[in-house]
Design an enzyme around this catalytic site. Structure first.
Site, PDB file in Angstrom:
ATOM      1  N   HIS A 159       5.133  -3.228 -20.691  1.00 41.36           N
ATOM      2  CA  HIS A 159       5.707  -2.366 -19.643  1.00 41.36           C
ATOM      3  C   HIS A 159       5.419  -0.883 -19.923  1.00 41.36           C
ATOM      4  O   HIS A 159       6.325  -0.068 -20.101  1.00 41.36           O
ATOM      5  CB  HIS A 159       7.216  -2.605 -19.524  1.00 41.36           C
ATOM      6  CG  HIS A 159       7.733  -2.283 -18.149  1.00 41.36           C
ATOM      7  ND1 HIS A 159       8.695  -3.019 -17.511  1.00 41.36           N
ATOM      8  CD2 HIS A 159       7.407  -1.285 -17.266  1.00 41.36           C
ATOM      9  CE1 HIS A 159       8.964  -2.497 -16.318  1.00 41.36           C
ATOM     10  NE2 HIS A 159       8.183  -1.443 -16.162  1.00 41.36           N
ATOM     11  N   ARG A 213       6.765  -5.652 -10.418  1.00 44.32           N
ATOM     12  CA  ARG A 213       7.940  -6.329 -10.952  1.00 44.32           C
ATOM     13  C   ARG A 213       7.551  -7.744 -11.338  1.00 44.32           C
ATOM     14  O   ARG A 213       6.823  -8.430 -10.618  1.00 44.32           O
ATOM     15  CB  ARG A 213       9.075  -6.357  -9.913  1.00 44.32           C
ATOM     16  CG  ARG A 213       9.782  -5.028  -9.740  1.00 44.32           C
ATOM     17  CD  ARG A 213      10.553  -4.640 -11.001  1.00 44.32           C
ATOM     18  NE  ARG A 213      11.202  -3.342 -10.894  1.00 44.32           N
ATOM     19  CZ  ARG A 213      10.704  -2.190 -11.350  1.00 44.32           C
ATOM     20  NH1 ARG A 213       9.506  -2.194 -11.928  1.00 44.32           N
ATOM     21  NH2 ARG A 213      11.362  -1.073 -11.215  1.00 44.32           N
ATOM     22  N   THR A 235       1.667  -4.541 -12.093  1.00 41.08           N
ATOM     23  CA  THR A 235       2.413  -3.454 -12.731  1.00 41.08           C
ATOM     24  C   THR A 235       3.690  -3.167 -11.952  1.00 41.08           C
ATOM     25  O   THR A 235       4.333  -2.144 -12.170  1.00 41.08           O
ATOM     26  CB  THR A 235       1.571  -2.162 -12.785  1.00 41.08           C
ATOM     27  OG1 THR A 235       1.186  -1.795 -11.447  1.00 41.08           O
ATOM     28  CG2 THR A 235       0.324  -2.337 -13.643  1.00 41.08           C
ATOM     29  N   GLU A 258      11.925  -9.904 -18.883  1.00 45.00           N
ATOM     30  CA  GLU A 258      11.607  -8.980 -19.976  1.00 45.00           C
ATOM     31  C   GLU A 258      12.809  -8.836 -20.926  1.00 45.00           C
ATOM     32  O   GLU A 258      13.948  -8.767 -20.468  1.00 45.00           O
ATOM     33  CB  GLU A 258      11.260  -7.603 -19.402  1.00 45.00           C
ATOM     34  CG  GLU A 258       9.979  -7.589 -18.582  1.00 45.00           C
ATOM     35  CD  GLU A 258       9.629  -6.182 -18.092  1.00 45.00           C
ATOM     36  OE1 GLU A 258      10.171  -5.195 -18.645  1.00 45.00           O
ATOM     37  OE2 GLU A 258       8.822  -6.076 -17.178  1.00 45.00           O
ATOM     38  N   GLY A 298       3.595   1.124 -17.780  1.00 42.81           N
ATOM     39  CA  GLY A 298       3.113   1.783 -16.568  1.00 42.81           C
ATOM     40  C   GLY A 298       3.352   3.276 -16.499  1.00 42.81           C
ATOM     41  O   GLY A 298       2.450   4.050 -16.186  1.00 42.81           O
ATOM     42  N   PHE A 356       0.825  -1.212   0.000  1.00 41.69           N
ATOM     43  CA  PHE A 356       0.000   0.000   0.000  1.00 41.69           C
ATOM     44  C   PHE A 356       0.858   1.261   0.000  1.00 41.69           C
ATOM     45  O   PHE A 356       0.666   2.168   0.818  1.00 41.69           O
ATOM     46  CB  PHE A 356      -0.945  -0.024   1.196  1.00 41.69           C
ATOM     47  CG  PHE A 356      -2.268   0.647   0.953  1.00 41.69           C
ATOM     48  CD1 PHE A 356      -3.082   0.258  -0.089  1.00 41.69           C
ATOM     49  CD2 PHE A 356      -2.708   1.663   1.787  1.00 41.69           C
ATOM     50  CE1 PHE A 356      -4.312   0.870  -0.303  1.00 41.69           C
ATOM     51  CE2 PHE A 356      -3.924   2.286   1.593  1.00 41.69           C
ATOM     52  CZ  PHE A 356      -4.732   1.891   0.533  1.00 41.69           C
ATOM     53  N   GLY A 357       1.812   1.307  -0.925  1.00 50.69           N
ATOM     54  CA  GLY A 357       2.642   2.496  -1.097  1.00 50.69           C
ATOM     55  C   GLY A 357       1.964   3.496  -2.021  1.00 50.69           C
ATOM     56  O   GLY A 357       0.745   3.460  -2.225  1.00 50.69           O
ATOM     57  N   ARG A 358       2.773   4.386  -2.611  1.00 54.04           N
ATOM     58  CA  ARG A 358       2.210   5.472  -3.420  1.00 54.04           C
ATOM     59  C   ARG A 358       1.315   4.954  -4.547  1.00 54.04           C
ATOM     60  O   ARG A 358       0.196   5.418  -4.739  1.00 54.04           O
ATOM     61  CB  ARG A 358       3.337   6.317  -4.021  1.00 54.04           C
ATOM     62  CG  ARG A 358       4.112   7.183  -3.046  1.00 54.04           C
ATOM     63  CD  ARG A 358       5.080   8.070  -3.830  1.00 54.04           C
ATOM     64  NE  ARG A 358       5.930   8.881  -2.992  1.00 54.04           N
ATOM     65  CZ  ARG A 358       7.160   8.532  -2.619  1.00 54.04           C
ATOM     66  NH1 ARG A 358       7.660   7.370  -3.013  1.00 54.04           N
ATOM     67  NH2 ARG A 358       7.889   9.332  -1.866  1.00 54.04           N
ATOM     68  N   ILE A 359       1.822   4.001  -5.329  1.00 55.11           N
ATOM     69  CA  ILE A 359       1.065   3.531  -6.489  1.00 55.11           C
ATOM     70  C   ILE A 359      -0.146   2.723  -6.040  1.00 55.11           C
ATOM     71  O   ILE A 359      -1.245   2.887  -6.577  1.00 55.11           O
ATOM     72  CB  ILE A 359       1.964   2.707  -7.425  1.00 55.11           C
ATOM     73  CG1 ILE A 359       3.137   3.556  -7.917  1.00 55.11           C
ATOM     74  CG2 ILE A 359       1.158   2.191  -8.620  1.00 55.11           C
ATOM     75  CD1 ILE A 359       4.168   2.787  -8.728  1.00 55.11           C
TER      76      ILE A 359
END
Length: 322
Positions: free
Chosen positions: A288, A242, A240, A271, A290, A156-159
């Site tokens: 990729h 890793r 989205t 990737e 995002g 539950f970080g920024r993104i």
């Protein structure tokens, strides 16, 4: 005094390259072909700074055994699991990243992927383009309703918080989350988010689960066959963050067996290689994207430049990670 010599490993937005070229003796990559590992290893003796991206793998063996000419790695991106931080420290190299500026656009893509899976939009567009659509009918390509469903966030970080706000305020979704660290009540309140005490609890309860953990060994294959089996048969998994967080083979097996309904992926373990098993499933697969808006990619580059400017001026670094 001579300008510091820097290496930019990939093509960056033109406005950023212009700034770097003005301030530094900058070597750019006009062909935008990924540099070979041996070329990056050699660069440690030639430059004062290297500016890598996620496509550049910097394991311990790439770093010089003694102190190098390079003194800073200005990483273009928020994640830095592709850089061995211990090896960087041992070589006396500072590492910076670009947090914050890509949160909103990546959160937009989280919701995009969730909707694409739920409403089968990729499948539908392929049908139209192939000339196989025979017209409207009541049971054609029925998907899942996301409005009012439960949106689970792991990390539950920024993104993660930005995606949660979109899900809650845009679609009336109930938000639940798990994070290894306590989250301030005011931050959770932005999306009326409710904490759960484990990853398993979120997987079991949510209709759609979005991953937002850092990569690296700590979270390698965190989402495996056992955890996928905890999700609802109607569940959707979105990544989205890793690629290595998910066991790709286990996910492909879960999709084929209908253990879960679908997945939306923007990142992959190796990737740009995507496991053949995933290509044959009902997953939405993006390359990729995002942070891939002009405004965000330019802001990321400018943040790298800010970190370089501060470092070579002997000032405190805005975004130091090592």
């Amino acid at each position: 005094m001579a300008k510091p010599k820097i290496l930019v490993t990939r093509r960056w937005p033109a406005v950023v390259e212009k700034r770097l070229s003005k301030s530094y003796n900058a070597t750019l990559n006009p062909t935008d072909v990924a540099m070979a590992s041996n070329a990056i290893a050699t660069a440690f003796a030639k430059y004062d700074a290297i500016c890598p991206t996620i496509s550049d793998k910097l394991p311990a063996e790439l770093f010089p055994q003694s102190r190098s000419r390079v003194r800073i790695l200005g990483n273009y991106g928020v994640g830095f699991s592709h850089i061995d931080l211990d090896a960087a420290k041992a070589a006396g190299i500072v590492v910076t990243n670009t947090p914050g500026v890509l949160s909103e656009c990546t959160a937009d893509l989280v919701i995009t992927l969730m909707l694409m899976v739920a409403r089968r939009t990729s499948e539908g567009e392929r049908q139209v383009r192939a000339g196989r659509w025979t017209g409207w009918r009541p049971t054609h390509m029925m998907g899942a309703k996301v409005s009012g469903a439960t949106f689970g966030v792991l990390g539950f970080g920024r993104i993660g918080r930005s995606a949660a706000k979109r899900a809650h305020h845009g679609f009336g979704m109930k938000v639940i989350y798990y994070d290894a660290f306590p989250i301030a009540p005011d931050l959770a309140a932005e999306s009326a988010a409710q904490s759960r005490d484990s990853i398993e609890a979120v997987l079991h309860e949510a209709d759609a689960v979005s991953l937002h953990m850092p990569g690296g060994a700590e979270n390698f294959h965190l989402i495996n066959a056992e955890r996928l089996a905890l999700m609802k048969p109607t569940g959707i998994l979105v990544n989205t963050a890793r690629g290595e967080i998910i066991d790709g083979q286990a996910l492909a097996d879960a999709l084929r067996s209908r253990t879960i309904a679908g997945a939306g992926l923007d990142v992959y373990e190796d990737e740009p290689t995507i496991p053949a098993a995933l290509l044959q499933t009902n997953a939405v697969l993006l390359p990729h994207l995002g942070s891939a808006t002009r405004a965000t990619r330019e802001a990321m580059g400018m943040m790298v430049a800010d970190n370089l400017d501060a470092f070579f001026a002997g000032e405190n670094l805005p975004n130091r990670v090592a």
